[in-house]
Design an enzyme around this catalytic site. Structure first.
Site, PDB file in Angstrom:
ATOM      1  N   GLU A  98       4.505  -0.662   1.468  1.00  0.00           N
ATOM      2  CA  GLU A  98       4.681  -0.822   0.013  1.00  0.00           C
ATOM      3  C   GLU A  98       4.592  -2.285  -0.449  1.00  0.00           C
ATOM      4  O   GLU A  98       4.569  -2.556  -1.635  1.00  0.00           O
ATOM      5  CB  GLU A  98       6.033  -0.288  -0.471  1.00  0.00           C
ATOM      6  N   GLU A 104       0.828  -1.214   0.000  1.00  0.00           N
ATOM      7  CA  GLU A 104       0.000   0.000   0.000  1.00  0.00           C
ATOM      8  C   GLU A 104       0.853   1.251   0.000  1.00  0.00           C
ATOM      9  O   GLU A 104       2.040   1.226   0.325  1.00  0.00           O
ATOM     10  CB  GLU A 104      -0.939   0.011   1.196  1.00  0.00           C
TER      11      GLU A 104
END
Length: 349
Positions: free
Chosen positions: A318, A175
């Site tokens: 991430e 994310e």
């Protein structure tokens, strides 16, 4: 019938016949019993997911969901909200941490705009599936409507389906979204029925009010919205985030297709809690990658009931932890496929 409902109806338990066979094989490989520890459990899980005693995951994809948060305006972080869009563009350029780590095992990074506040240009390597331009400020009302929350989940399902159609045999979740530890902690606080102060962390950077202010914003959001802890979609809609919903959808979509999902750190774990709240059988398909340094991460993993395999003091997000875990998953597969049993080499023990 909605895409979400169709997906839920396809999710099955692990193949227990295959897991039994895999466990028998692992227990009889040429090594002392249990000497490869969690690697053995991982191999058995992968066999049960895929219904295959020789699972293979040559094609890997990490789906990175990007979205902004209206609660940013409460000053919960000192990072500019523009970082969300800037860093999302860097995913497409291969410049971020997950991109570099993912190269080790050949993982494809798939960035998705599910809810960035500003508009991204087309044809820059980002999948544009925006549900809305960021959530609303949850400290003043619901982050999104229930319909928007379901749509975010369904976007995740669709992206997962697309990647699996392209050949992905295993997925990771990641994310990007400035202020997204705030809704993540709000979700966890609701589901643990605890005050947020003990599970609130710095995230990518604290605002001037520090931890106390961030926790107070979360308290206010929960008080105003009264999310139902027995309804995962209600919690997601009222105090969650679009990227959290998208990652939950990826997990649901993967499970419906008997594909394992490697969960990243804190925020991905919160998405996993939402996914398993919607359909508990999803848990069988999840592999927790690493123990995030965020204060709420340990409680989140305990609530999910899936112990992370790595302790690397990471908190980047991430999907970086998922990328780091892929080689370990490959090792588990190789153990199951290439290591012989005592009987196969004629050793009598």
């Amino acid at each position: 019938m909605s895409l979400l409902q169709k997906t839920l109806e396809k999710i099955e338990c692990l193949d227990h016949g295959i897991t039994t066979l895999a466990r028998e094989r692992v227990d009889n490989l040429i090594k002392p019993a249990k000497s490869l520890g969690k690697l053995e459990d991982l191999a058995v899980q992968l066999a049960g997911i895929t219904k295959n005693l020789e699972p293979s995951f040559d094609e890997k994809a990490i789906i990175v969901m990007a979205g902004d948060h209206g609660v940013y305006e409460e000053g919960v972080t000192n990072n500019p909200q523009e970082v969300t869009v800037a860093q999302t563009l860097n995913f497409a350029k291969g410049l971020t941490g997950v991109c570099v780590i993912g190269q080790v095992s050949g993982a494809r990074i798939v960035p998705v705009d599910i809810g960035i506040k500003s508009e991204l240009p087309p044809d820059v390597g980002i999948i544009l599936r925006k549900v809305k331009n960021g959530t609303e400020n949850m400290a003043k009302g619901p982050a999104m409507t229930r319909e928007e929350a379901v749509k975010a989940i369904e976007v995740g399902i669709e992206i997962a389906n697309d990647e699996m159609a392209k050949g992905a045999q295993i997925l990771g979740t990641g994310e990007m979204g400035i202020a997204n530890t705030t809704p993540s902690t709000a979700i966890l606080s609701v589901l643990l029925n605890c005050d947020p102060i003990g599970i609130t962390g710095r995230g990518a950077g604290l605002g001037k009010g520090g931890i106390e202010h961030k926790a107070e914003v979360i308290r206010r959001a929960i008080l105003i919205n009264e999310p139902n802890p027995h309804d995962a979609i209600d919690v997601l809609a009222k105090v969650g985030g679009l990227e959290i919903g998208g990652m939950a959808g990826v997990m649901l979509g993967a499970a419906a297709n008997r594909v394992p999902v490697v969960v990243d750190g804190y925020i991905s774990t919160i998405a996993a809690i939402i996914a398993t709240g919607i359909e508990p059988r999803v848990k069988d398909y999840l592999i927790a990658s690493h123990a995030s340094q965020e204060p709420g991460a340990k409680r989140a993993s305990e609530l999910l009931g899936v112990k992370p395999m790595l302790a690397m003091d990471m908190c980047l997000g991430e999907g970086s932890g998922a990328a780091l875990a892929f080689p370990i998953i490959e090792a588990a597969c190789q153990m199951l496929k290439r290591m012989p049993t005592f009987a196969e080499i004629g050793m009598d023990i």
